[in-house]
Design an enzyme around this catalytic site. Structure first.
Site, PDB file in Angstrom:
ATOM      1  N   HIS A   1       0.845  -1.184   0.000  1.00 54.78           N
ATOM      2  CA  HIS A   1       0.000   0.000   0.000  1.00 54.78           C
ATOM      3  C   HIS A   1       0.882   1.237   0.000  1.00 54.78           C
ATOM      4  CE1 HIS A   1      -3.669  -2.263   0.397  1.00 54.78           C
ATOM      5  NE2 HIS A   1      -3.137  -2.969   1.378  1.00 54.78           N
ATOM      6  N   ALA A   2       0.312   2.399   0.123  1.00 55.27           N
ATOM      7  CA  ALA A   2       0.963   3.713   0.093  1.00 55.27           C
ATOM      8  C   ALA A   2       2.488   3.740  -0.031  1.00 55.27           C
ATOM      9  CB  ALA A   2       0.494   4.537   1.279  1.00 55.27           C
TER      10      ALA A   2
END
Length: 104
Positions: free
Chosen positions: A23-24
């Site tokens: 993620h991110a």
């Protein structure tokens, strides 16, 4: 004129052990590294796909690969072997966020 090196390809798989998955921040690091190679690089959550462009932050984040996902990585081009090896190593190093990284 294409040479054999231009058509080199490599493939591997690695389990995501990072607590928040791909993620991110991990996605940004992954795509930034992928962009350093001339080879076409792709990733998938399964060997059968769907395969996505590893250089696209939007597509990588949209994959939402959680911790425990076996990430399949493949590359085609002159530096395919290096690309696959370095991307795999980044995942194995928990995206350089230190051992025992805990979210939040």
């Amino acid at each position: 004129m294409e040479t054999e090196m231009d058509m080199a390809s490599a493939q591997t798989q690695v389990t995501i052990t990072h607590a928040v998955g791909l993620h991110a921040r991990p996605s940004v690091k992954f795509t930034k590294l992928a962009k350093t190679f001339g080879a076409r690089t792709e990733i998938a959550p399964a060997e059968a796909g769907p395969w996505i462009d590893a250089k696209s932050i939007v597509k990588v984040m949209a994959m939402k690969a959680p911790e425990g996902t076996v990430l399949h990585i493949r590359a085609t081009g002159a530096d395919a072997d290096t690309a696959v090896a370095e991307l795999r190593a980044l995942v194995e190093r928990n995206f350089d966020e230190g051992e025992g990284h805990e979210p939040g």
